[in-house]
Design a protein around this motif. Sequence first.
Motif, PDB file in Angstrom:
ATOM      1  N   THR A 170      -0.504   1.905   8.639  1.00 23.70           N
ATOM      2  CA  THR A 170      -1.368   0.888   8.049  1.00 23.70           C
ATOM      3  C   THR A 170      -2.063   1.377   6.786  1.00 23.70           C
ATOM      4  OG1 THR A 170      -1.794   0.029  10.263  1.00 23.70           O
ATOM      5  CG2 THR A 170      -3.276  -0.696   8.523  1.00 23.70           C
ATOM      6  N   PHE A 171      -2.600   2.586   6.848  1.00 21.12           N
ATOM      7  CA  PHE A 171      -3.447   3.083   5.761  1.00 21.12           C
ATOM      8  C   PHE A 171      -2.820   4.245   4.984  1.00 21.12           C
ATOM      9  CE2 PHE A 171      -6.344   1.245   8.912  1.00 21.12           C
ATOM     10  CZ  PHE A 171      -7.005   0.329   8.121  1.00 21.12           C
ATOM     11  N   PHE A 202      -9.554  -5.106  12.664  1.00 21.13           N
ATOM     12  CA  PHE A 202      -8.279  -5.841  12.571  1.00 21.13           C
ATOM     13  C   PHE A 202      -7.708  -6.120  13.962  1.00 21.13           C
ATOM     14  CE2 PHE A 202      -7.717  -3.670   8.259  1.00 21.13           C
ATOM     15  CZ  PHE A 202      -8.202  -4.762   7.563  1.00 21.13           C
ATOM     16  N   LYS A 214      -4.808  -6.461   6.721  1.00 16.15           N
ATOM     17  CA  LYS A 214      -5.405  -5.611   5.687  1.00 16.15           C
ATOM     18  C   LYS A 214      -5.203  -6.228   4.307  1.00 16.15           C
ATOM     19  CE  LYS A 214      -3.931  -1.653   3.540  1.00 16.15           C
ATOM     20  NZ  LYS A 214      -3.141  -0.468   3.491  1.00 16.15           N
ATOM     21  N   ARG A 242     -11.491   4.085   8.096  1.00 12.97           N
ATOM     22  CA  ARG A 242     -10.170   3.567   8.482  1.00 12.97           C
ATOM     23  C   ARG A 242     -10.157   3.153   9.952  1.00 12.97           C
ATOM     24  NH1 ARG A 242      -8.408   8.447   5.752  1.00 12.97           N
ATOM     25  NH2 ARG A 242      -7.842   7.909   3.620  1.00 12.97           N
ATOM     26  N   ARG A 301     -12.549 -11.430   4.790  1.00 14.12           N
ATOM     27  CA  ARG A 301     -13.200 -10.123   4.830  1.00 14.12           C
ATOM     28  C   ARG A 301     -14.615 -10.258   5.397  1.00 14.12           C
ATOM     29  NH1 ARG A 301     -11.906  -8.716   0.152  1.00 14.12           N
ATOM     30  NH2 ARG A 301     -13.729  -9.489  -0.965  1.00 14.12           N
ATOM     31  N   ALA A 360     -12.067  -0.082  10.332  1.00 13.03           N
ATOM     32  CA  ALA A 360     -11.243  -1.190   9.847  1.00 13.03           C
ATOM     33  C   ALA A 360     -10.132  -1.516  10.845  1.00 13.03           C
ATOM     34  CB  ALA A 360     -10.646  -0.842   8.485  1.00 13.03           C
TER      35      ALA A 360
END
Length: 114
Positions: A51-52, A79, A93, A72, A103, A75
């Motif tokens: 994802t990141f 999510f 994302k 992270r 957001r 987040a």
Amino acid sequence: MTSDVHEKTTGKETTETRWYISSLDLNAEQALSSVRNHWQVESMHWVLEMTFREDESRIRKGRGPLAFNVMRKIAMTLFKQDQTKRASIVAKKKMAGLDDEYRSTLLESGIKMR
């Protein structure tokens, strides 16, 4: 250890044998618990990487790596807990980066978690 695997997409069921090496003197229950705990952590790291792109991060000095790792994970939790959109974490994302309202919804849900 043997595992019964059910593949959701095909409905196929198989039995797999998995081998583990350890220098610890564990009984079967302890070994199973250790393996599950290990893969739970690996699963989280895999999601963070996919994802990141965490492994590609160039943040290396001071408290930056820890701060971004925590952000992270926050987040990722937001999510995963989000019920307003049916999409992958990667898609969520992207939506969060482009849509101020989405957001805000994510961040407000995080405040309510406390």
